[in-house]
Design an enzyme around this catalytic site. Structure first.
Site, PDB file in Angstrom:
ATOM      1  N   LYS A  47     -61.987  21.994  48.172  1.00  0.00           N
ATOM      2  CA  LYS A  47     -60.604  22.004  48.681  1.00  0.00           C
ATOM      3  C   LYS A  47     -60.436  23.117  49.726  1.00  0.00           C
ATOM      4  CE  LYS A  47     -59.264  24.911  44.748  1.00  0.00           C
ATOM      5  NZ  LYS A  47     -58.732  24.876  43.363  1.00  0.00           N
ATOM      6  N   ARG A 142     -49.159  24.177  35.153  1.00  0.00           N
ATOM      7  CA  ARG A 142     -49.158  24.143  36.598  1.00  0.00           C
ATOM      8  C   ARG A 142     -49.215  22.706  37.075  1.00  0.00           C
ATOM      9  NH1 ARG A 142     -54.096  26.465  40.245  1.00  0.00           N
ATOM     10  NH2 ARG A 142     -55.106  24.704  39.216  1.00  0.00           N
ATOM     11  N   TYR A 255     -51.148  52.910  64.326  1.00  0.00           N
ATOM     12  CA  TYR A 255     -49.717  52.766  64.056  1.00  0.00           C
ATOM     13  C   TYR A 255     -49.237  53.758  62.996  1.00  0.00           C
ATOM     14  CZ  TYR A 255     -49.356  48.384  66.672  1.00  0.00           C
ATOM     15  OH  TYR A 255     -49.343  47.441  67.651  1.00  0.00           O
ATOM     16  N   MET A 303     -53.244  43.982  64.161  1.00  0.00           N
ATOM     17  CA  MET A 303     -53.406  42.528  64.196  1.00  0.00           C
ATOM     18  C   MET A 303     -54.812  42.131  64.666  1.00  0.00           C
ATOM     19  SD  MET A 303     -51.150  39.678  66.225  1.00  0.00           S
ATOM     20  CE  MET A 303     -49.587  40.185  65.518  1.00  0.00           C
TER      21      MET A 303
HETATM   22  C1  LIG Z   1     -59.716  25.282  42.472  1.00  0.00           C
HETATM   23  C2  LIG Z   1     -60.003  24.524  41.215  1.00  0.00           C
HETATM   24  C3  LIG Z   1     -61.294  24.499  40.683  1.00  0.00           C
HETATM   25  C4  LIG Z   1     -62.398  25.410  41.163  1.00  0.00           C
HETATM   26  O1  LIG Z   1     -62.117  26.686  40.680  1.00  0.00           O
HETATM   27  P1  LIG Z   1     -63.072  27.956  40.963  1.00  0.00           P
HETATM   28  O2  LIG Z   1     -62.444  29.049  40.182  1.00  0.00           O
HETATM   29  O3  LIG Z   1     -62.993  28.181  42.430  1.00  0.00           O
HETATM   30  O4  LIG Z   1     -64.427  27.591  40.511  1.00  0.00           O
HETATM   31  C5  LIG Z   1     -61.551  23.637  39.614  1.00  0.00           C
HETATM   32  N1  LIG Z   1     -60.552  22.880  39.088  1.00  0.00           N
HETATM   33  C6  LIG Z   1     -59.292  22.912  39.555  1.00  0.00           C
HETATM   34  C7  LIG Z   1     -58.252  22.077  38.919  1.00  0.00           C
HETATM   35  C8  LIG Z   1     -58.966  23.741  40.631  1.00  0.00           C
HETATM   36  O5  LIG Z   1     -57.709  23.777  41.081  1.00  0.00           O
END
Ligand SMILES: *Cc1c(COP(=O)(O)O)cnc(C)c1O
Length: 359
Positions: A47, A142, A255, A303
């Site tokens: 992802k 979640r 800064y 930046m």
């Molecule tokens: C992002 C995610 C993973 C992978 O998690 P990692 O901690 O990066 O290995 C697996 N399952 C779900 C549902 C996730 O959202």
């Protein structure tokens, strides 16, 4: 008016160079696959553009090394994975079947992980006969179907043959957290008799075999991050020095006059900043490296620029390394009060990216 030149990917002169080691990604996958053992399939979570590292290259490489189940957050991300890996792989979508999503799911042959009774109804009406999985909530609150909804829908869903039934651990990076076994027990209770089950991401893989079920879903561990402490580092970031100056005692740098020289110091200015994902909060706790020699960041991260004390170096090199063998994504994350995941997914678009290893 002069016509605008056709758009092309900008190449910045003197850009910082980001090296992404695909061999290391593959090695990390093999190492985690060895932990989960022979009877458990290891997928890969790609992802968010493979945690910012380029989903096309990462997915293609992992498919070549034997990964046949990929996971993305959004259906549109799955389209890129399908293009990268071809027809054979299973591509699962964590967000499930969102309104209007049927065409994408069908066209790219993606498997939504249905999260709610609404998604189940939508899937059966908009994409009848199309494969699906189910995501259960076992306490993280979640994403995923609540136990009561699962009880009500379970027999219909099981009749339709889900490709996978999964849940996600909230505290797997803390091995002794009581939540892990609480969720494990809930998952077992909810999925007794289900053919294909998945509970664990990187953290869960390391918790032990009772957490592995049929398929594991590592993400961060593939990309060299904690909680997989044994991971090979995947990224290296080398930033050019664009100016060096001497500052006298009581002169300030950057800064807010946030840093003041005690004695005469040599200050190097390097060409990357918080717009490149080097988050401002890391400020004075971070270092950059001249080979094996650490150099403290001084003053505030700007930046596009970071200032570094190089007084102790015999010669100032052309580039300084901010991510590399001495300082990984989790070290930088600690300096910034965040996690390696955020460092990776924040890495910016101005870097010259070089892919190391076979694509
Ligand atoms: C992002 C995610 C993973 C992978 O998690 P990692 O901690 O990066 O290995 C697996 N399952 C779900 C549902 C996730 O959202």
């Amino acid at each position: 008016m002069t016509p605008v030149a056709p758009w092309r990917k900008p190449v910045f002169m003197g850009a910082a160079e980001l090296f992404i080691d695909l061999d290391a990604v593959a090695a990390n996958w093999r190492a985690l696959n060895a932990v989960s053992g022979r009877d458990v399939e290891s997928g890969a979570v790609v992802k968010a553009n493979a945690y910012g590292l380029d989903v096309t290259r990462v997915a293609r490489r992992l498919a070549h090394d034997g990964v046949s189940s990929f996971f993305v957050a959004l259906a549109e991300e799955g389209v890129a994975v399908r293009q990268a890996v071809g027809d054979a792989a299973d591509i699962y979508v964590f967000s499930g079947h969102l309104a209007g999503g049927a065409d994408v799911l069908r066209d790219a042959d993606l498997i939504p992980l249905l999260n709610s009774p609404e998604q189940v109804a939508r899937h059966f009406s908009d994409a009848p006969g199309h494969g699906f999985g189910v995501q259960l909530d076992t306490g993280m609150n979640r994403l995923g179907m609540e136990p009561a909804d699962w009880d009500a829908l379970r027999s219909d869903l099981m009749d339709a043959g889900p490709r996978l039934v999964m849940s996600h651990l909230a505290c797997a990076d803390a091995p002794n957290h009581p939540m892990n076994h609480l969720q494990l027990r809930t998952f077992i209770e909810m999925t007794e008799g289900v053919a294909r089950r998945s509970l664990s991401a990187t953290g869960g893989i390391l918790l032990g075999p009772e957490f592995h079920f049929d398929l594991v879903r590592p993400g961060i561990g593939l990309y060299g991050g904690l909680p997989f402490a044994g991971a090979s580092p995947v990224v290296r970031l080398s930033v050019p020095v664009i100016q060096t100056r001497a500052v006298r005692p009581f002169e300030t740098v950057g800064y807010g006059n946030a840093w003041e020289a005690d004695i005469e110091r040599q200050i190097a200015t390097i060409a990357a900043g918080y717009a490149d994902g080097l988050i401002r909060a890391m400020g004075p706790k971070a270092q950059v490296w001249a080979g094996d020699v650490p150099c403290p960041v001084v003053g505030r991260v700007s930046m596009d620029l970071i200032t570094v004390d190089v007084t102790h170096l015999e010669a100032v090199p052309d580039t300084l390394e901010i991510l590399g063998p001495h300082q990984g994504i989790d070290d930088l994350a600690e300096a910034a009060g965040t996690i390696g995941y955020e460092i990776l997914t924040s890495l910016g678009h101005r870097y010259a990216r070089h892919y190391v290893g076979t694509a």
